[in-house]
Design a protein around this motif. Structure first.
Motif, PDB file in Angstrom:
ATOM      1  N   TRP A 129      -6.159 -30.785  95.664  1.00  0.00           N
ATOM      2  CA  TRP A 129      -5.393 -29.608  95.252  1.00  0.00           C
ATOM      3  C   TRP A 129      -6.244 -28.524  94.615  1.00  0.00           C
ATOM      4  CZ3 TRP A 129      -1.695 -29.143  98.234  1.00  0.00           C
ATOM      5  CH2 TRP A 129      -0.973 -30.259  98.677  1.00  0.00           C
ATOM      6  N   PRO A 130      -7.194 -28.842  93.734  1.00  0.00           N
ATOM      7  CA  PRO A 130      -8.073 -27.759  93.254  1.00  0.00           C
ATOM      8  C   PRO A 130      -8.892 -27.146  94.399  1.00  0.00           C
ATOM      9  CG  PRO A 130      -8.175 -29.595  91.733  1.00  0.00           C
ATOM     10  CD  PRO A 130      -7.395 -30.070  92.940  1.00  0.00           C
ATOM     11  N   CYS A 131      -9.371 -27.983  95.326  1.00  0.00           N
ATOM     12  CA  CYS A 131     -10.109 -27.458  96.481  1.00  0.00           C
ATOM     13  C   CYS A 131      -9.212 -26.547  97.306  1.00  0.00           C
ATOM     14  CB  CYS A 131     -10.636 -28.593  97.355  1.00  0.00           C
ATOM     15  SG  CYS A 131     -12.027 -29.485  96.631  1.00  0.00           S
ATOM     16  N   THR A 132      -7.966 -26.957  97.514  1.00  0.00           N
ATOM     17  CA  THR A 132      -7.022 -26.157  98.289  1.00  0.00           C
ATOM     18  C   THR A 132      -6.770 -24.809  97.613  1.00  0.00           C
ATOM     19  OG1 THR A 132      -5.963 -28.148  99.159  1.00  0.00           O
ATOM     20  CG2 THR A 132      -4.685 -26.106  99.244  1.00  0.00           C
ATOM     21  N   LEU A 133      -6.612 -24.820  96.302  1.00  0.00           N
ATOM     22  CA  LEU A 133      -6.398 -23.580  95.564  1.00  0.00           C
ATOM     23  C   LEU A 133      -7.581 -22.634  95.757  1.00  0.00           C
ATOM     24  CD1 LEU A 133      -4.826 -21.833  93.498  1.00  0.00           C
ATOM     25  CD2 LEU A 133      -6.146 -23.023  91.725  1.00  0.00           C
ATOM     26  N   TYR A 134      -8.794 -23.132  95.586  1.00  0.00           N
ATOM     27  CA  TYR A 134      -9.976 -22.282  95.744  1.00  0.00           C
ATOM     28  C   TYR A 134     -10.157 -21.831  97.190  1.00  0.00           C
ATOM     29  CZ  TYR A 134     -11.270 -23.141  90.931  1.00  0.00           C
ATOM     30  OH  TYR A 134     -11.289 -23.190  89.566  1.00  0.00           O
ATOM     31  N   MET A 135      -9.836 -22.710  98.156  1.00  0.00           N
ATOM     32  CA  MET A 135      -9.889 -22.304  99.566  1.00  0.00           C
ATOM     33  C   MET A 135      -8.932 -21.137  99.793  1.00  0.00           C
ATOM     34  SD  MET A 135      -9.772 -25.626 101.993  1.00  0.00           S
ATOM     35  CE  MET A 135      -9.782 -27.130 101.065  1.00  0.00           C
ATOM     36  N   ALA A 136      -7.708 -21.283  99.303  1.00  0.00           N
ATOM     37  CA  ALA A 136      -6.687 -20.253  99.519  1.00  0.00           C
ATOM     38  C   ALA A 136      -7.115 -18.921  98.906  1.00  0.00           C
ATOM     39  CB  ALA A 136      -5.345 -20.705  98.945  1.00  0.00           C
ATOM     40  N   ILE A 137      -7.692 -18.957  97.723  1.00  0.00           N
ATOM     41  CA  ILE A 137      -8.142 -17.727  97.069  1.00  0.00           C
ATOM     42  C   ILE A 137      -9.230 -17.053  97.903  1.00  0.00           C
ATOM     43  CG2 ILE A 137      -9.388 -16.803  95.061  1.00  0.00           C
ATOM     44  CD1 ILE A 137      -7.891 -18.992  93.387  1.00  0.00           C
ATOM     45  N   GLY A 138     -10.237 -17.824  98.300  1.00  0.00           N
ATOM     46  CA  GLY A 138     -11.324 -17.254  99.094  1.00  0.00           C
ATOM     47  C   GLY A 138     -10.840 -16.709 100.424  1.00  0.00           C
ATOM     48  N   LYS A 139      -9.984 -17.458 101.099  1.00  0.00           N
ATOM     49  CA  LYS A 139      -9.492 -17.050 102.415  1.00  0.00           C
ATOM     50  C   LYS A 139      -8.568 -15.833 102.308  1.00  0.00           C
ATOM     51  CE  LYS A 139     -10.084 -21.683 104.213  1.00  0.00           C
ATOM     52  NZ  LYS A 139     -10.861 -21.497 105.422  1.00  0.00           N
ATOM     53  N   PHE A 140      -7.740 -15.795 101.262  1.00  0.00           N
ATOM     54  CA  PHE A 140      -6.863 -14.645 101.051  1.00  0.00           C
ATOM     55  C   PHE A 140      -7.684 -13.372 100.923  1.00  0.00           C
ATOM     56  CE2 PHE A 140      -4.962 -11.628  98.067  1.00  0.00           C
ATOM     57  CZ  PHE A 140      -3.786 -11.313  98.740  1.00  0.00           C
ATOM     58  N   PHE A 141      -8.718 -13.395 100.083  1.00  0.00           N
ATOM     59  CA  PHE A 141      -9.521 -12.194  99.891  1.00  0.00           C
ATOM     60  C   PHE A 141     -10.310 -11.831 101.142  1.00  0.00           C
ATOM     61  CE2 PHE A 141      -8.663 -12.953  95.369  1.00  0.00           C
ATOM     62  CZ  PHE A 141      -8.164 -11.692  95.064  1.00  0.00           C
ATOM     63  N   ARG A 142     -10.726 -12.828 101.927  1.00  0.00           N
ATOM     64  CA  ARG A 142     -11.401 -12.524 103.192  1.00  0.00           C
ATOM     65  C   ARG A 142     -10.455 -11.752 104.108  1.00  0.00           C
ATOM     66  NH1 ARG A 142     -12.529 -17.208 107.102  1.00  0.00           N
ATOM     67  NH2 ARG A 142     -10.389 -16.829 107.660  1.00  0.00           N
ATOM     68  N   TYR A 143      -9.234 -12.273 104.298  1.00  0.00           N
ATOM     69  CA  TYR A 143      -8.285 -11.589 105.176  1.00  0.00           C
ATOM     70  C   TYR A 143      -7.900 -10.223 104.635  1.00  0.00           C
ATOM     71  CZ  TYR A 143      -7.708 -15.637 108.161  1.00  0.00           C
ATOM     72  OH  TYR A 143      -7.936 -16.652 109.035  1.00  0.00           O
ATOM     73  N   LEU A 144      -7.687 -10.132 103.339  1.00  0.00           N
ATOM     74  CA  LEU A 144      -7.325  -8.857 102.732  1.00  0.00           C
ATOM     75  C   LEU A 144      -8.424  -7.822 102.953  1.00  0.00           C
ATOM     76  CD1 LEU A 144      -5.350  -7.219 100.974  1.00  0.00           C
ATOM     77  CD2 LEU A 144      -6.580  -8.099  98.987  1.00  0.00           C
ATOM     78  N   LEU A 145      -9.665  -8.194 102.676  1.00  0.00           N
ATOM     79  CA  LEU A 145     -10.773  -7.243 102.806  1.00  0.00           C
ATOM     80  C   LEU A 145     -11.078  -6.922 104.266  1.00  0.00           C
ATOM     81  CD1 LEU A 145     -13.118  -8.561  99.983  1.00  0.00           C
ATOM     82  CD2 LEU A 145     -11.704  -6.499  99.970  1.00  0.00           C
TER      83      LEU A 145
END
Length: 157
Positions: A129-145
């Motif tokens: 779950w911590p890995c999933t949270l950090y994955m989601a944060i990184g991936k969200f900002f990649r798609y956003l940017l």
């Protein structure tokens, strides 16, 4: 296999499958299959600007779930790679990843190394779950940017 995948991608490209297509492509591209999802997200947003935020969120969800599959693949193959355990590169990489812990999954957005990084996090048995949270944060900002930058560079009329 390439013909089957090509046929599937053509079918998914139909306009009525927009967000579901983005989800499937983002999911598949987060596994160890070489595929980029950013063009699909950009294409959908370019054709339907009102879907900017839904596309970002759906792509993030699909890519994060794909990252979780990579994590599980790494976790499940822990015993299979024991023969490479003593290489100096392996030891340095493990030390770096163990030092960072689940926060290393913030780098899951990086092309080429991000998806295997999720598998390595699972192989190291870092908490899901911590890995999933950090994955989601990184991936969200990649798609956003990426999508925001492309929309800015190539505005609609």
């Amino acid at each position: 296999m390439e013909l089957w995948l090509n046929d599937l991608m053509q079918w998914l490209a139909l306009p009525q499958y927009g967000l579901s297509t983005v989800f499937v492509i983002a999911f598949i591209s987060a596994t160890l299959l070489p595929m980029g999802s950013e063009p699909a997200v950009f294409g959908l947003v370019k054709l339907n600007p009102e879907l900017f935020w839904p596309a970002i969120l759906v792509a993030t969800a699909g890519n994060t779930l794909g990252g979780m599959v990579s994590w599980w693949m790494g976790w499940g193959t822990h015993q299979a790679v024991n023969k490479w355990r003593d290489s100096s590169t392996h030891i340095r990489a493990l030390a770096w990843l163990e030092k960072l812990g689940p926060k290393a999954c913030l780098l899951s957005w990086l092309p080429g190394v991000g998806d295997p990084l999720c598998a390595v996090a699972g192989w190291l048995k870092m908490p899901l779950w911590p890995c999933t949270l950090y994955m989601a944060i990184g991936k969200f900002f990649r798609y956003l940017l990426m999508t925001g930058g492309l929309v800015w560079l190539f505005p609609t009329h």
